[in-house]
Design a protein around this motif. Structure first.
Motif, short mmCIF file in Angstrom:
data_model
loop_
_atom_site.label_atom_id
_atom_site.label_comp_id
_atom_site.label_asym_id
_atom_site.label_seq_id
_atom_site.Cartn_x
_atom_site.Cartn_y
_atom_site.Cartn_z
N THR A 92 69.50 -8.54 51.61
CA THR A 92 70.87 -8.22 52.02
C THR A 92 71.37 -6.93 51.35
O THR A 92 72.18 -6.21 51.94
CB THR A 92 71.84 -9.36 51.69
OG1 THR A 92 71.70 -9.74 50.33
CG2 THR A 92 71.57 -10.57 52.58
N LYS A 148 75.51 -8.25 57.16
CA LYS A 148 74.44 -8.07 56.18
C LYS A 148 73.36 -9.12 56.38
O LYS A 148 72.16 -8.84 56.40
CB LYS A 148 74.99 -8.14 54.75
CG LYS A 148 75.55 -6.85 54.23
CD LYS A 148 76.52 -7.04 53.10
CE LYS A 148 75.87 -7.40 51.79
NZ LYS A 148 76.84 -7.34 50.67
N GLY A 149 73.82 -10.38 56.54
CA GLY A 149 72.87 -11.48 56.73
C GLY A 149 72.05 -11.30 58.00
O GLY A 149 70.82 -11.47 58.02
N MET A 150 72.75 -10.92 59.08
CA MET A 150 72.07 -10.78 60.36
C MET A 150 71.04 -9.65 60.31
O MET A 150 69.90 -9.81 60.77
CB MET A 150 73.08 -10.51 61.48
CG MET A 150 73.98 -11.70 61.78
SD MET A 150 75.13 -11.38 63.14
CE MET A 150 74.06 -11.70 64.53
N GLU A 162 79.85 -9.09 55.45
CA GLU A 162 78.87 -10.00 54.84
C GLU A 162 78.02 -10.68 55.91
O GLU A 162 76.81 -10.84 55.75
CB GLU A 162 79.57 -11.05 53.98
CG GLU A 162 80.30 -10.47 52.77
CD GLU A 162 79.41 -9.59 51.93
OE1 GLU A 162 78.25 -9.96 51.67
OE2 GLU A 162 79.87 -8.50 51.55
N GLN A 163 78.65 -11.11 56.97
CA GLN A 163 77.91 -11.75 58.06
C GLN A 163 76.89 -10.78 58.65
O GLN A 163 75.73 -11.14 58.93
CB GLN A 163 78.88 -12.24 59.14
CG GLN A 163 79.69 -13.44 58.70
CD GLN A 163 80.79 -13.81 59.68
OE1 GLN A 163 81.26 -12.97 60.44
NE2 GLN A 163 81.21 -15.06 59.68
#
Lengths: 234, 240
Positions: free
Chosen positions: B202, B191-193, B188-189
């Motif tokens: 995302t 995806k954000g980056m 998930e992290q």
């Protein structure tokens, strides 16, 4: 150490209510905590270097105190997880401010006066914490402490039991679901890391600070980050 | 020192092994040494099965007993083999019966100076995890008290080993759980980056990561880690 018999009893009581590990197991456990122990509420959380996930809470106050710990990035649960030992706070008003200044006033506002955190672990593996709270100050006596430890061990066993049939990498629905609710939070952390050119850990600190400043829950700020109404790059 | 006192000491030693860093070999060495000290026998050796069910020689009170255990495994006959297979005590077998039941083992035992061999199972209910050989150069039968004491030593060792194995198995699963949780969060992290770096949403970032994972034959978690580390900066637009 809690007696193996008592741990088995607790688990049998919970499993007896369902035919196999289901998503409601953690809920049954926290509910059993509040029924059996002299506590007002209970919360079961998973805690790792990457983040916290609230798996089950007995009521709104329990949920509130978990959100508060996460927003502030501090609290008995974090300490318990990192030291691998219970953190017992019979009178949070008195002993809390020194250790967790941000958390204590928020806790008082929620009506949480006693707080007891128990780590869930297997050897070196720290999975999470069982948080118990009371709306009045007071210690856990020897019997209550033993019982709480038995519940913590039952919770740890339950987590592993939920996972045991699954292949490595897969997650039980009862654990994946609460985790999914926090996806926006982790995504937002990634966005902030890029916008502010900082590490993910620092990005989380920024997110928390913003949440504190705006007096909004972290998850709400995260959503604003994702829809670009809140930026971190100037 | 009375036998009872010494026996108590030995059992305390065995249960303490559970609290300190658990070492199976050390525990079983304690057991065979205690057996020789407390029972009317001259040597003892212990075979333990690994997780696959294969027997291995783990501990012995002296070198001849250890070698005899290895011979027993090679020959696939002997009191320990019988005891392990059926989970029963094998005691006070007459020399004639012994020669008949263990045609390869008994001659070997005699060549080491042992004229009689007994075996006790390491067993907890249906779980048989090994057996202990008790060797006698005198040819005296084991007294009932000796059998009880010997079995008690085996039983406490069995409990310790099974407990340790169960704890270890749980730890492995707990570790897997922790790994699975961390992977989810990492993905998930990442995806954000990636979404922020590539100016995509995302969901598109997730599709790009999955595609890259398939294309480079990597697990998704590795791609996520690459995004986070900066090794993977931009996966470009996703081809629909």
């Amino acid at each position: 150490m809690p007696s193996a018999e008592r741990v088995d009893e607790i688990l049998a009581g919970i499993y007896g209510e369902v035919s196999s590990p289901t998503p409601t197991l953690p809920q049954l456990l926290v509910d059993a905590c509040t029924q059996t122990l002299r506590v007002t509420g209970a919360g079961l959380i998973l805690l790792s270097d990457s983040g916290m996930a609230v798996i089950a809470t007995s009521d709104g106050v329990a949920q509130g105190i978990e959100d508060l710990q996460f927003t502030m990035g501090e609290g008995p649960a974090f300490d318990s997880s990192s030291t691998g030992r219970p953190v017992l706070q019979p009178d949070l008003k008195r002993t809390g401010p020194e250790r967790w200044p941000e958390l204590t006033s928020g806790a008082a506002a929620l009506g949480v006066q006693g707080f007891f955190a128990f780590p869930l672990q297997f050897g070196a593996i720290r999975l999470g914490v069982l948080d118990l709270h009371r709306d009045a100050p007071g210690s856990l006596d020897r019997g209550e402490l033993a019982e709480a430890l038995a519940f913590a061990e039952a919770a740890a066993n339950m987590l592993v039991d939920m996972q045991v049939e699954l292949p490595a990498g897969a997650l039980h629905a009862g654990l994946a679901q609460p985790l999914e609710n926090r996806h926006p939070l982790h995504q937002a952390t990634g966005v902030i890391a890029v916008q502010a050119s900082v590490t993910l850990a620092q990005a989380l600190v920024l997110l928390r600070a913003k949440s504190f400043a705006l007096e909004q829950p972290v998850l709400e700020v995260a959503r604003h980050v994702l829809d670009h109404t809140c930026r971190f790059d100037d | 020192m009375s036998r009872e006192r010494r026996l108590t000491e030995v059992f305390v030693e065995i249960t303490n092994s559970l609290v300190d860093d658990f070492d199976v070999v050390e525990l079983l060495q304690t057991v065979v040494d205690a057996a020789v000290e407390l029972l009317d026998i001259d040597a003892a050796a212990l075979l333990l099965s690994d997780q696959r069910g294969d027997l291995r020689g783990i501990a012995a009170s002296d070198e001849p007993a250890r070698l005899l255990d290895l011979i027993e495994l090679e020959a696939d006959d002997g009191p320990c083999i019988d005891s392990f297979r059926n989970g029963e005590q094998v005691t006070n077998v007459s020399p004639e019966d012994a020669d008949r039941r263990w045609p390869r083992y008994m001659p070997a035992a005699r060549s080491f100076g042992y004229v009689q061999a007994h075996a006790l199972p390491l067993r907890l209910r249906g779980n048989i995890i090994g057996a202990m050989n008790l060797l006698s150069a005198q040819g005296r039968d084991l007294a009932p008290d000796d059998v009880i004491v010997g079995q008690a030593l085996c039983d406490s060792a069995t409990i310790c080993i099974l407990q340790d194995r169960a704890a270890h198995a749980q730890e492995v699963i707990a570790e897997q759980l922790q790994g699975a949780l961390n992977s989810r969060i990492l993905v998930e992290q990442a995806k954000g980056m990636l979404a922020e770096r590539s100016s995509i949403d995302t969901e598109a970032a997730f599709r790009a990561m999955r595609q890259h994972a398939r294309g480079t034959n990597q697990p998704l978690r590795a791609v996520a880690q690459g995004v986070i580390d900066g090794a993977i900066l931009d996966l470009g637009r996703v081809r629909d």
